[in-house]
Design a protein around this motif. Structure first.
Motif, short mmCIF file in Angstrom:
data_model
loop_
_atom_site.label_atom_id
_atom_site.label_comp_id
_atom_site.label_asym_id
_atom_site.label_seq_id
_atom_site.Cartn_x
_atom_site.Cartn_y
_atom_site.Cartn_z
N VAL A 11 -8.23 29.72 7.57
CA VAL A 11 -8.38 28.27 7.54
C VAL A 11 -9.55 27.86 6.63
CG1 VAL A 11 -9.00 26.26 8.94
CG2 VAL A 11 -7.34 27.90 9.79
N SER B 259 -2.02 16.69 8.82
CA SER B 259 -1.66 17.02 7.46
C SER B 259 -1.60 15.71 6.66
CB SER B 259 -0.29 17.70 7.52
OG SER B 259 0.12 18.13 6.29
N ILE C 198 2.57 19.32 2.64
CA ILE C 198 2.71 20.45 1.73
C ILE C 198 3.50 19.95 0.51
CG2 ILE C 198 3.57 22.83 1.51
CD1 ILE C 198 3.77 22.96 4.54
C1 PLO Z 1 -3.18 27.88 9.06
C2 PLO Z 1 -3.98 29.17 9.01
C3 PLO Z 1 -3.06 30.37 9.26
O1 PLO Z 1 -3.78 31.57 9.31
C4 PLO Z 1 -1.97 30.39 8.21
C5 PLO Z 1 -1.20 29.08 8.22
C6 PLO Z 1 0.16 29.13 8.22
C7 PLO Z 1 1.01 27.93 8.21
C8 PLO Z 1 0.30 26.62 7.86
C9 PLO Z 1 -1.07 26.61 8.56
C10 PLO Z 1 -1.98 27.82 8.12
C11 PLO Z 1 -1.76 25.25 8.41
C12 PLO Z 1 -0.88 24.06 8.81
C13 PLO Z 1 0.47 24.07 8.10
C14 PLO Z 1 1.13 25.44 8.36
C15 PLO Z 1 2.55 25.26 7.90
C16 PLO Z 1 2.87 23.82 8.30
C17 PLO Z 1 1.55 23.15 8.71
C18 PLO Z 1 0.26 23.80 6.60
C19 PLO Z 1 -2.45 27.67 6.69
C20 PLO Z 1 1.47 21.70 8.31
C21 PLO Z 1 0.66 20.81 9.14
O2 PLO Z 1 2.08 21.24 7.39
#
Ligand code: PLO
Ligand code: HEM
Length: 483
Positions: A188, A348, A352
């Motif tokens: 993170v 978020s 993404i």
């Molecule tokens: C969070 C840290 C983990 O170790 C890896 C990870 C996987 C999926 C990510 C998540 C993280 C953050 C939040 C995300 C998610 C996929 C969908 C979600 C980006 C990076 C959202 C809120 O879109």
């Protein structure tokens, strides 16, 4: 519908060769606030160049619905990025993988496995409720002078995901659980800081401290998950899948698991299984715990909201029995508090990135294949044309005059369409069961002399509240700590 191109081109920020529009993006504001500011000058739909990449930014719910839903398939692609390629072994996951037939199959399999544990069985609810109980016990016996609730909340949410993914439940302080929490924190912290690297892929040849930390955490993660996968392969039977790992193994062609050394284009490899497990962790823990902490922070600012939720709980549930998901329809105000938390502080704030899979259009403007699309959920959730005083925490905005729940069209906390959050129903279940049980059993206050939580937040991979402290006061019937 207006003919594409009839409206001319999308307003675009200036740009320089090579740097793109980066010199005009300075000022240090986080992207969601910067884009919101720019939408006042350029309008709700504008373009810019992130290095060489032409990117369209969306700031209105109409355009967001067009891109995510009406033309969902046109815009269901994902760009390839250095950090997320590292994280997912080149897109062998759900969230960062491009739109392909294999991805569709993979996503459906994960979605079905979640449903398997959710609807129709009480299993998921039992798992969540048992963690909620332990969290309540922990909070009720906590430091009376005030404490930071984040590690207890994270531990509870992590435990739920561990049960779902590989059937492990950890006791307080377990070394393996600590390891999971630590590598996750490491990812993170580093993944969002690699921002520049994702604009100029060749930057990865330079030594980069956070990139190497990211790699280290990914290695630890992969060792742990590979171990779990091996154990599952050995102990698996033909019966009902015990957890997500079993369901994914079953979903691999032939059901016996493929050798990742000779993958075919249409098969889920062991890498896919591993990356899915890793992602379910990341997505399942960060989002849910952050949302819970934001709501707690707002409840500390608004004791009157907390009291109204408790009044609703007292009237419809009382203090004798456990709240269950079947009570959800009876608790519209609590649901509104959850919605308002996700509106005012979306985990978020910018979704993404999506990419255009074909030539298409947005709002009548031509958008060509390969264009990146950023949906700025922050500006949609704070649009003054759709929300009265958008910066105020007002759960009543999700209720009509009869107290029934309403969902405004400008509210899209989980996205929508082919890329909608796969964990949506799990997330809603967790948020509801956590908040209802917590507020049934205890009240939260700011410690004597301590400041109210800072509501600005800090943008990493998700938008997180800064650490804050609470005091827990047991409610009538729960003075013994609920043991
Ligand atoms: C969070 C840290 C983990 O170790 C890896 C990870 C996987 C999926 C990510 C998540 C993280 C953050 C939040 C995300 C998610 C996929 C969908 C979600 C980006 C990076 C959202 C809120 O879109
Ligand atoms: C995607 C929100 C919880 C798994 C997303 C997206 C959002 C979102 C906004 C991106 C949509 C897009 O790109 O268009 C949330 C919120 C949550 C939550 C607000 C909790 C409050 C969860 C949970 C899980 C999960 C609990 C899993 C257990 C995923 C995955 C994706 C995703 C895998 C990628 C989907 C895809 O790209 O096809 N989520 N999420 N989320 N979420 Fe969630």
């Amino acid at each position: 519908v207006t003919e594409p191109s009839a409206r001319g081109s999308i307003p675009c920020l200036p740009r320089l060769p090579f740097l793109g529009s980066l010199p005009w993006l300075g000022g240090g504001l986080p992207p969601h606030l910067l884009f919101t500011q720019m939408s006042h000058r350029y309008g709700p739909l504008f373009g810019l160049y992130l290095g060489p990449h032409y990117t369209v930014v969306i700031n209105s719910h109409q355009h967001a619905r067009e891109v995510l839903m009406q033309k969902g398939k046109d815009f269901a692609g994902r760009p390839s990025m250095v950090t997320t390629n590292l994280l997912t072994r080149g897109g062998k996951d759900i969230a960062f993988s491009d739109y392909t037939p294999l991805w569709k199959h993979h996503r459906r399999l994960v979605h079905n496995s979640f449903t398997l544990f959710g609807e129709g069985t009480t299993r998921l609810q039992d798992i969540v409720l048992s963690e909620v109980d332990s969290l309540c016990v922990e909070l009720l016996s906590s430091e009376k002078q005030g404490f930071d609730p984040s590690s207890a909340v994270t531990r509870a949410v992590t435990n739920i995901i561990c049960t779902l993914v590989f059937s492990a439940t950890y006791r307080h302080g377990d070394a393996e659980l600590q390891e999971v929490i630590q590598y996750n924190n490491g990812i993170v912290e580093t993944i969002a800081r690699g921002g520049l690297v994702d604009i100029y892929p060749w930057l990865k040849v330079f030594p980069n401290k956070s990139l190497s930390k990211l790699k280290k955490c990914i290695t630890i993660r992969d060792q742990l998950l590979t171990r779990k996968l091996q154990e599952h392969k050995l102990s698996r039977s033909d019966g009902e899948p015990r957890d997500l790992l079993d369901a994914l193994l079953k979903g691999q062609t032939g059901g016996q698991g493929q050798k990742s050394s000779e993958p075919k284009d249409d098969e889920l490899t062991d890498d896919h299984v591993l990356m899915t497990a890793a992602e379910t962790f990341g997505a399942g823990v960060e989002t849910t715990s952050t949302t819970l902490l934001w709501i707690l922070a707002y409840l500390l600012h608004h004791p009157e909201v907390q009291e109204r939720v408790q009044k609703e709980l007292d009237e419809h549930v009382g203090s004798e029995r456990t709240v269950t998901i079947s009570d959800r329809g009876q608790l519209p105000y609590l649901n509104s508090v959850i919605n308002e938390g996700m509106r005012i502080r979306p985990v978020s704030p910018v979704l993404i990135p999506h990419t255009a899979m074909t030539n298409s259009s947005i709002g009548g403007h031509i958008v060509s294949k390969g264009t990146r699309v950023l949906v700025n959920m922050w500006s949609i959730h704070h649009d003054p044309h759709h929300w009265d005083k958008p910066d105020l925490f007002k759960p009543e905005r999700f209720l009509d005059h009869r107290g029934q729940q309403v969902t405004p069209s400008s509210f899209l906390p989980f996205g929508a369409g082919p890329r909608v959050c796969v964990g949506k129903s799990l997330a809603i279940l967790e948020l509801f069961l956590f908040l209802s049980s917590l507020l049934q059993r205890m009240s939260f206050r700011v410690p004597h002399g301590a400041p109210l939580p800072n509501l600005q937040g800090r943008l990493g991979v998700v938008l997180q509240p800064l650490p804050f402290k609470v005091v827990v006061i047991p409610r009538a019937g729960w003075e013994d700590g609920g043991k």
